[in-house]
Design an enzyme around this catalytic site. Structure first.
Site, PDB file in Angstrom:
ATOM      1  N   ASP A 281    -113.404  85.104  28.800  1.00  0.00           N
ATOM      2  CA  ASP A 281    -113.419  86.335  28.020  1.00  0.00           C
ATOM      3  C   ASP A 281    -113.388  86.043  26.528  1.00  0.00           C
ATOM      4  O   ASP A 281    -112.656  85.155  26.068  1.00  0.00           O
ATOM      5  CB  ASP A 281    -112.213  87.197  28.406  1.00  0.00           C
ATOM      6  CG  ASP A 281    -112.209  88.517  27.661  1.00  0.00           C
ATOM      7  OD1 ASP A 281    -113.023  89.386  28.000  1.00  0.00           O
ATOM      8  OD2 ASP A 281    -111.417  88.658  26.708  1.00  0.00           O
ATOM      9  N   GLU A 323    -118.437  85.484  29.002  1.00  0.00           N
ATOM     10  CA  GLU A 323    -118.431  86.897  28.611  1.00  0.00           C
ATOM     11  C   GLU A 323    -118.847  86.926  27.141  1.00  0.00           C
ATOM     12  O   GLU A 323    -118.007  86.954  26.244  1.00  0.00           O
ATOM     13  CB  GLU A 323    -117.053  87.517  28.831  1.00  0.00           C
ATOM     14  CG  GLU A 323    -117.014  89.028  28.649  1.00  0.00           C
ATOM     15  CD  GLU A 323    -116.618  89.471  27.249  1.00  0.00           C
ATOM     16  OE1 GLU A 323    -117.000  90.589  26.845  1.00  0.00           O
ATOM     17  OE2 GLU A 323    -115.936  88.705  26.549  1.00  0.00           O
TER      18      GLU A 323
END
Length: 653
Positions: A281, A323
């Site tokens: 992330d 991501e």
């Protein structure tokens, strides 16, 4: 391949002294295989005099994790080593959900594995489930402890058990690993505030505003509404700390080798719980450089390469998913370009495809999408995309200005149109999206909303109730079908966002839950409606129609080797040439078994595709895999697609 230094093999031998000879040999072979990637990645980021000590530390950590790995996971490592393209398979189908909103907790997820299997799911992404800070936690992305599961969901052992149950059902578990920041309550931050210099160096801390002001000359604001600026003053810390996302999310300092070592250890810990894919992330933000937007810096890819090498040495079954929701020209670098070709993330979100699907459905025109998708460079054969229609996040309109100009559009004006269309303010729009994080200085407006709501389902239901006419409902079902047909037909790993298979609409009570009122993304994160799900096998219901269409796409996809993702998808031609209708997106996959031509009508009108193009590809008389029909041009020389129609045409020879 060159052998790793003798001293590193000696460290491994010391850690693995009690292991059988074949296990020690296997680790040594992996160390030699991945040593160059590890060394090159580290030396591109860290001072030369810091690298040897860091490598010794990493090899010791990897050997320990290798020694402690569960026998079932060791076997999986061997399987995945023998079949490194396993995640390219046409059977791959993903599902993403918040555990608590899908099934209550981890135990509840176990009870819903049969539902996932019925859909054909082979890849389950459970949204942040590691221990976040109390209160607002950015949906769980403000992690306070990477080694503890949220107590309301279960325990670390529950996660290990769930991973094993999923694995036995043929489903790989995907878990988020936030790389850019930790919660202000994380142990590292607490120690930094308490004066421990070692941990203060884990963060970017400035005694005054000179440094922050210099950086902020070129830094964009991620959350301008509720978290303006990129630095926050902490009284106890006695300085300004870098906080890209929120005041309580502290950016970690990846230029510190200790930070790299900490995250490598966390990766191996999660891998040994049975996590098979780590979603990295906020990866685009991890390296800071003055005078830039501090995104997509070259060091990001060197860091990822080195982390991946550590994981390959200890647990090669584990994949990395980037991501990186970034501009199209930056996107392919997360799958490896140049020196990092095939050495960084194994999977990345195809954000551009997602944005272009929504653009096509709003404009009923494929020309921008065709041009933009044709311009994206090929990715390494060892890597692939996640394709998706919706996810947990807002939609930002990543439209490249040059792509827009090439088809006669203004990029800024088109982004403004899309925000107007999907927020329902554009005349004639049926969408019920919500504007997220409007920036009056830049005009940027992102959009929240479930797929069904953005496609106009509430509007269609209201119309049907008022007039008794159901045509609008049929159009929404068609739009959802063609959107997911594009995602499933592109290759890669198509991922369903929870509830899309049932047509779930926005949660009207999204703001009522504690901590949600300032974040309308919770509108498209409704709790699973299991009473609706129980209607999924009834074709007389709207839920049954939507579920059947999505499941049918997944089943046909799984039957077509043409859709394994080592074969690239290519937009057959640019509709700007006039050779095909601008309402039809033609996508070709040149598989050794023969071509697969996919045609997607993104309009509510009947649309033609030239039979001559079909003949050039040897597909006249081919079969539409979705319907079983034999495809021949009509008397006018065209193949006609019904409103929001899809054809997946293969050769019979």
């Amino acid at each position: 391949m060159s052998a790793a230094p003798t001293e590193l093999h000696a460290i491994a031998a010391e850690e693995l002294a009690g292991e059988p000879e074949h296990r020690r040999d296997l680790f040594g072979l992996r160390l030699d295989r991945w040593w160059e990637d590890l060394h090159a990645g580290l030396t591109a980021v860290y001072p030369a005099d810091a690298v040897p000590a860091l490598e010794r530390r990493l090899v010791r950590t990897a050997a320990r994790a290798y020694r402690e790995r569960d026998p079932e996971l060791r076997r999986l490592d061997v399987q995945r080593t023998l079949d490194p393209a396993w995640f390219h398979d046409e059977h791959m189908l993903g599902y993403a959900a918040y555990a608590e909103r899908f099934a209550g907790d981890l135990a509840g997820i176990k009870g819903r594995i049969s539902y996932l299997s019925e859909l054909g799911v082979t890849y389950l992404h459970l949204m942040p489930l590691l221990q976040p800070r109390d209160g607002d936690s950015d949906g769980g992305y403000a992690v306070a402890d990477y080694r503890t599961v949220r107590p309301d969901l279960g325990t670390t052992e529950d996660l290990r058990g769930l991973a094993a149950e999923l694995r036995r059902a043929g489903i790989s578990l995907v878990v988020d690993l936030v790389l850019n920041h930790v919660a202000a309550e994380h142990e590292w931050a607490v120690k930094a505030r308490n004066g421990d210099q070692k941990y203060r160096d884990y963060f970017y801390v400035y005694p005054d505003r000179i440094g922050p002001d210099a950086y902020e000359q070129t830094l964009p604001e991620v959350f301008p509404d509720f978290a303006p600026g990129s630095f926050s003053f902490d009284e106890q810390l006695g300085g300004w700390v870098w906080t890209t996302f929120n005041t309580w999310q502290w950016d970690v300092n990846w230029s510190n080798p200790d930070v790299f070592a900490e995250y490598a250890d966390i990766i191996l810990f999660l891998a040994n719980l049975g996590v098979e894919v780590l979603r990295l992330d906020a990866i685009a933000f991890v390296w800071k450089r003055l005078g830039t937007n501090c995104q997509n810096q070259p060091e990001v890819h060197a860091i990822t390469q080195a982390l991946r090498a550590v994981a390959r040495i200890a647990c090669p079954a584990v994949l990395f998913k980037a991501e990186a929701i970034v501009a199209p020209q930056d996107l392919v670098h997360y799958l490896g370009q140049g020196a990092h070709h095939g050495k960084v993330s194994d999977i990345a979100y195809h954000n551009s495809l997602m944005v272009q699907v929504w653009s096509m459905l709003a404009t009923r025109d494929v020309r921008l999408a065709a041009h933009a998708l044709r311009a994206i460079p090929p990715v390494p054969a060892s890597a692939t995309w996640v394709t998706y229609v919706r996810c947990h996040d807002d939609i930002g309109w990543a439209i490249d200005a040059a792509d827009a100009a090439a088809v006669g559009l203004s990029g800024f004006d088109h982004q403004r149109f899309l925000s107007d269309w999907y927020s329902g303010v554009y005349p004639g729009s049926p969408a019920r999206g919500l504007v997220f994080q409007e920036n009056p200085d830049t005009g940027d407006r992102r959009i929240s909303g479930t797929a069904a709501s953005l496609l106009g389902l509430e509007h269609a239901l209201d119309t049907a109730q008022r007039t008794g006419r159901t045509e609008e409902i049929d159009l929404v079902v068609g739009r959802l079908y063609v959107a997911y047909a594009i995602a499933m037909g592109w290759g890669g790993i198509p991922v369903l966002w929870m509830g899309d298979e049932l047509g779930l609409t926005n949660d009207v009570d999204w703001a009522g839950e504690p901590g949600h009122s300032d974040d309308n993304r919770w509108a498209h994160r409704p709790r699973m409606n299991w009473s609706l799900a129980n209607q999924r096998r009834d074709p007389a219901t709207l839920v049954g129609r939507i579920y059947a269409s999505v499941r049918h796409l997944a089943q046909v996809r799984a039957s077509l080797p043409h859709l394994e993702s080592t074969v690239a998808a290519e937009v057959l031609e640019d509709p700007l040439t006039g050779r095909s209708d601008p309402g039809v997106l033609p996508v070709l996959r040149r598989h050794p078994l023969g071509p697969l031509l996919e045609l997607f009508n993104v309009t509510e009108q009947w649309k033609p595709f030239p039979g001559a193009r079909l003949a050039e590809l040897g597909l006249v008389g081919g079969v539409d895999a979705l319907s079983g029909a034999t495809i021949h041009p009509g008397p006018d020389g065209n193949v006609w697609l019904h409103p929001y129609g899809v054809l997946w045409i293969t050769s019979t020879s």
